[in-house]
Motif scaffolding. Structure first.
Motif, PDB file in Angstrom:
ATOM      1  N   GLY A  24      -6.375  -8.680   4.816  1.00 21.28           N
ATOM      2  CA  GLY A  24      -5.312  -8.280   3.906  1.00 21.28           C
ATOM      3  C   GLY A  24      -4.761  -9.456   3.131  1.00 21.28           C
ATOM      4  O   GLY A  24      -4.539  -9.373   1.913  1.00 21.28           O
TER       5      GLY A  24
ATOM      6  N   PHE B 255      -2.826  -4.035   7.900  1.00 24.29           N
ATOM      7  CA  PHE B 255      -3.703  -4.463   6.800  1.00 24.29           C
ATOM      8  C   PHE B 255      -2.954  -4.449   5.469  1.00 24.29           C
ATOM      9  O   PHE B 255      -3.011  -5.414   4.697  1.00 24.29           O
ATOM     10  CB  PHE B 255      -4.923  -3.542   6.720  1.00 24.29           C
ATOM     11  CG  PHE B 255      -5.705  -3.692   5.442  1.00 24.29           C
ATOM     12  CD1 PHE B 255      -6.499  -4.813   5.218  1.00 24.29           C
ATOM     13  CD2 PHE B 255      -5.640  -2.711   4.451  1.00 24.29           C
ATOM     14  CE1 PHE B 255      -7.211  -4.963   4.027  1.00 24.29           C
ATOM     15  CE2 PHE B 255      -6.341  -2.854   3.268  1.00 24.29           C
ATOM     16  CZ  PHE B 255      -7.129  -3.978   3.054  1.00 24.29           C
ATOM     17  N   LEU B 256      -2.224  -3.359   5.188  1.00 21.52           N
ATOM     18  CA  LEU B 256      -1.498  -3.244   3.927  1.00 21.52           C
ATOM     19  C   LEU B 256      -0.394  -4.299   3.820  1.00 21.52           C
ATOM     20  O   LEU B 256      -0.163  -4.863   2.741  1.00 21.52           O
ATOM     21  CB  LEU B 256      -0.897  -1.838   3.794  1.00 21.52           C
ATOM     22  CG  LEU B 256      -1.900  -0.697   3.609  1.00 21.52           C
ATOM     23  CD1 LEU B 256      -1.182   0.638   3.597  1.00 21.52           C
ATOM     24  CD2 LEU B 256      -2.717  -0.890   2.336  1.00 21.52           C
TER      25      LEU B 256
ATOM     26  N   VAL C 145      -1.981  -7.488   2.821  1.00 19.91           N
ATOM     27  CA  VAL C 145      -2.227  -7.534   1.378  1.00 19.91           C
ATOM     28  C   VAL C 145      -0.935  -7.913   0.646  1.00 19.91           C
ATOM     29  O   VAL C 145      -0.925  -8.788  -0.228  1.00 19.91           O
ATOM     30  CB  VAL C 145      -2.743  -6.174   0.868  1.00 19.91           C
ATOM     31  CG1 VAL C 145      -2.859  -6.191  -0.660  1.00 19.91           C
ATOM     32  CG2 VAL C 145      -4.098  -5.854   1.488  1.00 19.91           C
TER      33      VAL C 145
END
Length: 268
Positions: A85, A155-156, A159
């Motif tokens: 991410g 994961f988001l 990012v």
């Protein structure tokens, strides 16, 4: 050329950022405005700030090493998601307009604050489920199955962290409180390490792809300040009660949300 009073201001910003990053996150909301106010362009400020805060992440992670060892299985499962991410987020920073962050970040932060505010009730519900499955073993957090939604959210957030770094700790603590069966201090240890890895992979990409955007004096000042602040934060964070840690999270989150909302409304 950075003057002496500006160097002192950047150092103090790094000190405070390293301290609160270890406790809860959002240290970038201290250092980023300082750098922009001193005339550094926003993207260059993000790049230099992220690189400088890596040092504070190391000291904070060392301070929470005991809690991290208690949940090392969980940590190892989440690390790859944060790294991937962070890699994607850093590439987005270097290729997308900065205006994109101004629209997306307030939405993410508002959602995180809602999760933090309702965390006690959600945590009580999770603990009741845990007790129904067979007790409250202190090591259960590292043995419990991690839901798919937590992998996706980590994961988001990686990012997002790679793109701007601000408030990723708030977001992580919010989702951990809902989807992770761990104590607040164990969750904080995971948060510190995952945030460090996101900043580390982002810093590596900045160095490889856009070294011209790096202000090395700024990086050094924030690095030294955040390194000291990370040790301070680890001691302060461990002594805070769960209630007051949540208060800190919500307070910093509201400040961040107000700041981002103001910039969005005013086109800044």
């Amino acid at each position: 050329m950075v003057e002496y009073w500006q160097e002192l201001l950047i150092f103090l910003g790094g000190l405070w950022a390293g301290t609160i990053n270890t406790v809860v996150g959002s240290g970038t909301l201290v250092t980023f405005p300082i750098l922009v106010a001193l005339g550094i362009t926003p993207v260059n400020a993000v790049v230099s700030n992220a690189m400088g805060l890596v040092a504070g992440g190391f000291s904070g992670a060392w301070g929470y090493r005991r809690e991290a060892l208690q949940v090392k299985r969980t940590l190892l499962k989440l690390v790859p998601l944060s790294l991937i991410g962070g890699l994607i987020g850093s590439l987005l920073l270097l290729n997308l307009p900065e205006s994109v962050f101004g629209v997306v970040a307030p939405i993410l932060l508002a959602a995180a604050l809602v999760l933090v505010i309702f965390q006690p009730r959600l945590s009580a519900w999770a603990k009741s489920r845990q007790a129904a499955r067979g007790g409250t073993d202190p090591d259960a957090a590292d043995q419990a199955k991690i839901p798919l939604v937590l992998y996706i959210l980590v994961f988001l957030i990686g990012v997002y962290g790679g793109y701007f770094t601000a408030a990723q700790g708030v977001l992580l603590m919010a989702v951990f409180g809902v989807f992770l069966q761990a104590s607040l201090q164990q969750s904080n240890a995971i948060k510190v390490i995952l945030s460090l890895l996101v900043n580390l992979i982002a810093a590596a990409m900045y160095l490889i792809i856009a070294p011209e955007r790096i202000h090395w004096i700024v990086v050094l000042l924030i690095a030294v300040g955040s390194l000291i602040g990370g040790f301070i934060g680890a001691k302060v964070g461990r002594k805070l009660s769960p209630f007051w840690l949540r208060v800190v999270i919500v307070a910093l989150g509201l400040v961040a949300l107000g700041n981002m909302g103001y910039k969005l409304v005013n086109g800044g």
